[in-house]
Design a protein around this motif. Structure first.
Motif, mmCIF file in Angstrom:
data_model
loop_
_atom_site.group_PDB
_atom_site.id
_atom_site.type_symbol
_atom_site.label_atom_id
_atom_site.label_comp_id
_atom_site.label_asym_id
_atom_site.label_seq_id
_atom_site.Cartn_x
_atom_site.Cartn_y
_atom_site.Cartn_z
ATOM 1 N N CYS A 98 0.805 -1.137 0.124
ATOM 2 C CA CYS A 98 0.005 0.107 0.090
ATOM 3 C C CYS A 98 0.933 1.249 0.003
ATOM 4 O O CYS A 98 0.557 2.199 -0.628
ATOM 5 C CB CYS A 98 -1.007 -0.125 1.156
ATOM 6 N N TRP A 99 2.001 1.451 1.006
ATOM 7 C CA TRP A 99 2.756 2.413 0.820
ATOM 8 C C TRP A 99 3.421 2.661 -0.242
ATOM 9 O O TRP A 99 3.499 3.815 -0.790
ATOM 10 C CB TRP A 99 3.793 2.156 2.188
ATOM 11 N N LEU A 146 1.042 4.188 -2.973
ATOM 12 C CA LEU A 146 0.714 5.446 -2.619
ATOM 13 C C LEU A 146 2.011 6.339 -2.988
ATOM 14 O O LEU A 146 1.777 7.653 -3.622
ATOM 15 C CB LEU A 146 0.427 5.787 -0.988
ATOM 16 N N HIS A 175 2.884 12.781 2.194
ATOM 17 C CA HIS A 175 1.524 12.956 1.619
ATOM 18 C C HIS A 175 0.738 11.781 1.556
ATOM 19 O O HIS A 175 -0.319 11.734 1.147
ATOM 20 C CB HIS A 175 1.428 13.830 0.225
ATOM 21 N N CYS A 176 1.504 10.612 1.949
ATOM 22 C CA CYS A 176 0.808 9.299 1.594
ATOM 23 C C CYS A 176 -0.419 9.141 2.511
ATOM 24 O O CYS A 176 -1.380 8.511 2.055
ATOM 25 C CB CYS A 176 1.625 8.236 1.974
ATOM 26 N N TRP A 177 -0.581 9.764 3.766
ATOM 27 C CA TRP A 177 -1.551 9.254 4.686
ATOM 28 C C TRP A 177 -2.871 10.332 3.966
ATOM 29 O O TRP A 177 -3.923 9.771 4.195
ATOM 30 C CB TRP A 177 -1.199 9.726 5.907
ATOM 31 N N ASP A 178 -2.667 11.130 3.616
ATOM 32 C CA ASP A 178 -3.599 12.191 2.955
ATOM 33 C C ASP A 178 -4.301 11.510 1.892
ATOM 34 O O ASP A 178 -5.574 11.350 1.956
ATOM 35 C CB ASP A 178 -3.017 13.653 2.498
ATOM 36 N N PHE A 236 -4.114 8.337 1.318
ATOM 37 C CA PHE A 236 -4.889 7.113 1.824
ATOM 38 C C PHE A 236 -6.437 7.596 2.389
ATOM 39 O O PHE A 236 -7.198 6.783 2.104
ATOM 40 C CB PHE A 236 -3.941 6.504 2.834
ATOM 41 N N LEU A 237 -6.292 8.752 2.819
ATOM 42 C CA LEU A 237 -7.641 9.034 3.585
ATOM 43 C C LEU A 237 -8.725 9.322 2.400
ATOM 44 O O LEU A 237 -9.977 9.102 2.479
ATOM 45 C CB LEU A 237 -7.409 10.175 4.549
#
Length: 276
Positions: A166-167, A170, A200-203, A205-206
């Motif tokens: 996933c990472w 992204l 910015h990966c978490w952004d 992902f959301l």
């Protein structure tokens, strides 16, 4: 980064251009469904299936083209031809899409290798084989290796694999956009995308997570049709096309728009720094 504002703006843009964006998404989805027609246990059909997948590697570039036009005040340039853009320009975009596939393949290969090591290299099987390679059969060693410890190790590896894959995907998100806007392709696009997506990966992902319900619905429709009529030949194509139509006329226009808008937002710092 204000994700809510990006999503709200993307929805407004997608709502204004929903008709044309939906048609473009449908065209891309139908083209991407073609390999399901060739899905079969027959060897020749399987080869044709793989060839079709390769030839359609870059078909999703149509989403990128349409999304960028929608968020850069070029809505008047949107046309049905954007749906076949990736197919028509297959040679141009092959290096970038192939690089993305190869990176995922390497990740899967490493994962499989580690799983094998966890299975046969546990406290029982590996030591038995190494201490007496002629007296202990490989099957016996593997069987003894499947212990509680190896099962726990395998579970941890699976969880880590899901996280890593996933990472990595992204971090590779911007590759196709960089290729489209700046002609950066292949491993160069991979490197630039990793740099651009840092932090910015978490952004992202959301943002993707907010569409998960619609994605599951389309997958469920595909599964229901496959269970009723099978997943090969015409029935397989029907399921794929129907799920593509549902996606195109529900969430996909907003999805490709918010992704393009997200890319443009994080690319601003590259403009400021003069890197691109």
């Amino acid at each position: 980064m204000n994700i809510s504002m990006i999503k709200q703006r993307a929805r407004e843009i997608a709502r204004v251009n929903k008709a044309i964006l939906a048609r473009i998404c449908l065209i891309v989805g139908v083209i991407a469904s073609i390999p399901s027609l060739l899905s079969s246990d027959n060897a020749i059909m399987s080869i044709l299936h793989v060839i079709a997948l390769v030839l359609l590697f870059a078909v999703e570039q149509g989403y990128v083209v349409a999304g960028l036009k929608a968020v850069t005040d070029r809505e008047q340039e949107l046309s049905d031809n954007d749906g076949v853009y990736g197919l028509v320009n297959w040679v141009e975009y092959l290096p970038t899409y192939l690089t993305r596939v190869l990176v995922n393949f390497v990740c899967v290969f490493i994962f499989v290798a580690v799983i094998i090591v966890c299975t046969i290299g546990s406290f029982g099987g590996l030591f038995a084989i190494l201490s007496d390679p002629y007296g202990v059969s490989p099957i016996t060693g593997i069987a003894s290796g499947i212990s509680t410890v190896s099962a726990i190790c395998a579970l941890i590896v699976v969880v880590l694999f899901v996280f890593v894959i996933c990472w990595v995907n992204l971090r590779m998100f911007a590759m196709t956009y960089l290729h489209q806007e700046y002609g950066i392709k292949g491993f160069a696009a991979l490197k630039e995308s990793f740099t651009l997506m840092k932090g910015h990966c978490w952004d992202l992902f959301l943002i993707n997570l907010s569409f998960i319900g619609w994605i599951f619905l389309c997958a469920l429709i595909d599964m229901m049709i496959s269970s009723l009529f099978g997943d090969n030949g015409i029935s397989g194509l029907l399921g794929s096309v129907l799920s593509a139509a549902v996606a195109a006329y529900t969430y996909q226009p907003a999805y490709i728009t918010v992704q393009a808008l997200f890319y443009k937002e994080i690319a601003y710092k590259f403009y400021d720094e003069g890197r691109i």
